[in-house]
Design an enzyme around this catalytic site. Structure first.
Site, mmCIF file in Angstrom:
data_model
loop_
_atom_site.group_PDB
_atom_site.id
_atom_site.type_symbol
_atom_site.label_atom_id
_atom_site.label_comp_id
_atom_site.label_asym_id
_atom_site.label_seq_id
_atom_site.Cartn_x
_atom_site.Cartn_y
_atom_site.Cartn_z
ATOM 1 N N LYS A 198 -2.095 6.536 13.486
ATOM 2 C CA LYS A 198 -3.475 6.097 13.668
ATOM 3 C C LYS A 198 -4.397 7.259 14.036
ATOM 4 O O LYS A 198 -5.574 7.269 13.656
ATOM 5 C CB LYS A 198 -3.540 4.995 14.720
ATOM 6 C CG LYS A 198 -2.927 3.671 14.257
ATOM 7 C CD LYS A 198 -3.549 3.145 12.980
ATOM 8 C CE LYS A 198 -3.109 1.712 12.666
ATOM 9 N NZ LYS A 198 -3.689 1.219 11.381
ATOM 10 N N TYR A 220 3.382 5.090 15.508
ATOM 11 C CA TYR A 220 2.123 4.361 15.302
ATOM 12 C C TYR A 220 0.949 5.150 15.855
ATOM 13 O O TYR A 220 -0.089 5.280 15.202
ATOM 14 C CB TYR A 220 2.239 3.000 15.987
ATOM 15 C CG TYR A 220 1.049 2.094 15.805
ATOM 16 C CD1 TYR A 220 0.791 1.486 14.575
ATOM 17 C CD2 TYR A 220 0.188 1.816 16.872
ATOM 18 C CE1 TYR A 220 -0.288 0.634 14.411
ATOM 19 C CE2 TYR A 220 -0.887 0.959 16.717
ATOM 20 C CZ TYR A 220 -1.124 0.371 15.491
ATOM 21 O OH TYR A 220 -2.193 -0.470 15.329
ATOM 22 N N ASN A 237 -7.049 -1.819 6.007
ATOM 23 C CA ASN A 237 -6.616 -2.505 7.224
ATOM 24 C C ASN A 237 -5.101 -2.654 7.319
ATOM 25 O O ASN A 237 -4.569 -2.923 8.399
ATOM 26 C CB ASN A 237 -7.282 -3.886 7.289
ATOM 27 C CG ASN A 237 -6.804 -4.692 8.473
ATOM 28 O OD1 ASN A 237 -7.148 -4.415 9.620
ATOM 29 N ND2 ASN A 237 -5.986 -5.697 8.215
ATOM 30 N N ILE A 286 -6.432 -7.064 20.724
ATOM 31 C CA ILE A 286 -7.091 -8.126 19.973
ATOM 32 C C ILE A 286 -6.144 -9.310 19.866
ATOM 33 O O ILE A 286 -4.947 -9.140 19.583
ATOM 34 C CB ILE A 286 -7.500 -7.633 18.570
ATOM 35 C CG1 ILE A 286 -8.393 -6.387 18.678
ATOM 36 C CG2 ILE A 286 -8.196 -8.738 17.797
ATOM 37 C CD1 ILE A 286 -9.690 -6.608 19.452
ATOM 38 N N VAL A 320 0.811 -1.223 0.000
ATOM 39 C CA VAL A 320 0.000 0.000 0.000
ATOM 40 C C VAL A 320 0.840 1.267 0.000
ATOM 41 O O VAL A 320 0.311 2.366 -0.210
ATOM 42 C CB VAL A 320 -0.984 0.019 1.189
ATOM 43 C CG1 VAL A 320 -1.952 -1.147 1.111
ATOM 44 C CG2 VAL A 320 -0.245 0.039 2.526
ATOM 45 N N SER A 325 -6.658 2.609 15.732
ATOM 46 C CA SER A 325 -6.216 1.919 16.943
ATOM 47 C C SER A 325 -6.485 2.814 18.139
ATOM 48 O O SER A 325 -6.478 4.052 18.030
ATOM 49 C CB SER A 325 -4.711 1.602 16.873
ATOM 50 O OG SER A 325 -4.231 1.175 18.137
ATOM 51 N N ALA A 356 0.688 8.374 16.339
ATOM 52 C CA ALA A 356 0.453 9.556 15.508
ATOM 53 C C ALA A 356 -0.215 9.182 14.190
ATOM 54 O O ALA A 356 -1.138 9.858 13.722
ATOM 55 C CB ALA A 356 1.776 10.276 15.249
#
Length: 266
Positions: free
Chosen positions: A174, A170, A105, A203, A79, A157, A172
């Protein structure tokens, strides 16, 4: 009493993604794979992508051989690579004529550590896959989505909500995904495109189970727990992608169990 009473079939049809074409990035494992499986079981045709063709081929083989009403088309796609993303959009439209649901995702937390120890290269890598990757894929599918309407669901998240020590890039990225979700929801509402996000807590993916030392999968019947299942996130995504969520856009739904401040379960 209302003159129009919906039948059970009406309710089920609006809550289903049957007959829709969906794209799920990061679909070879974890939450992405659970989303793809839920959609195929419901009767959707799903384009599943990840960076490694063999990984998505394995998902496609398993789900296509399971005698489910939907189907899977596996496509290799990074991506962060615009050529890959454009090829993904082209393959989807050529195979199915368009797209109804886009699930962004693909992502990853990176190496972690205090922000002052995070290298510029690591910052760029984490933001690239989580935030810029979401932009890349959504941008590539903008025309077919806006042409006929549809739904976008982005995986964010709880780290993006609270900001977690040792997860600066991560968190920042999300948080940026949530903001992008709200912006697109406003911009695309007139085109009948709904844009929402999910903010999963802890999860029980393979990586999280290893990190927390959890054996087995949590019992979905137990409410008072701190770790959820990939299927529980998939069920929320399925709802947001379905016509039952027709008046839900620009929202971030948090499958987290009882509220906490995103501290790791003890």
């Amino acid at each position: 009493m209302s003159a129009e009473i919906r039948t059970t079939e009406d309710v089920r049809n609006r809550s289903s993604v049957a007959g829709k074409t969906a794209v799920v990035t990061g679909g070879s494992s974890g939450i992405g794979r659970a989303i793809a499986a839920a959609f195929v079981a419901d009767g959707a045709d799903v384009v599943v992508c990840s960076r490694t063709q063999a990984d998505v081929d394995a998902v496609a083989e398993e789900l296509n051989d399971a005698d489910l009403p939907g189907s899977v088309l596996p496509v290799e796609c990074d991506v962060t690579d615009r050529d890959d993303v454009d090829a993904l959009a082209t393959a989807t439209v050529e195979e199915f004529g368009g797209v109804d649901v886009l699930v962004n995702n693909a992502g990853g937390a990176g190496e972690g550590g205090p922000l002052h120890e995070v290298s510029p290269a690591e910052w760029e890598r984490v933001v690239d896959v989580n935030l810029t990757g979401t932009y890349n894929v959504t941008h590539a599918f903008a025309d077919p989505l806006r042409e006929d309407g549809g739904a976008v669901v982005n995986t964010a998240s709880m780290a993006g909500r609270y900001g977690v020590a040792g997860m600066g890039p991560y968190s920042a990225a999300k948080a940026g995904v949530v903001s992008l979700t709200r912006t697109l929801a406003s911009e695309w509402a007139a085109d009948d495109v709904r844009v929402n996000a999910v903010n999963p807590g802890f999860i029980a993916t393979e990586g999280v189970r290893e990190w927390l030392g959890i054996e087995g999968i949590p019992d979905r019947e137990t409410v008072d727990r701190e770790v959820g299942t990939t299927e529980e996130v998939a069920d929320v995504v399925r709802f947001l992608a379905s016509d039952a969520a027709s008046f839900v856009t620009g929202q971030t739904v948090a499958p987290t169990g009882p509220p906490n401040l995103y501290t790791a379960p003890q």
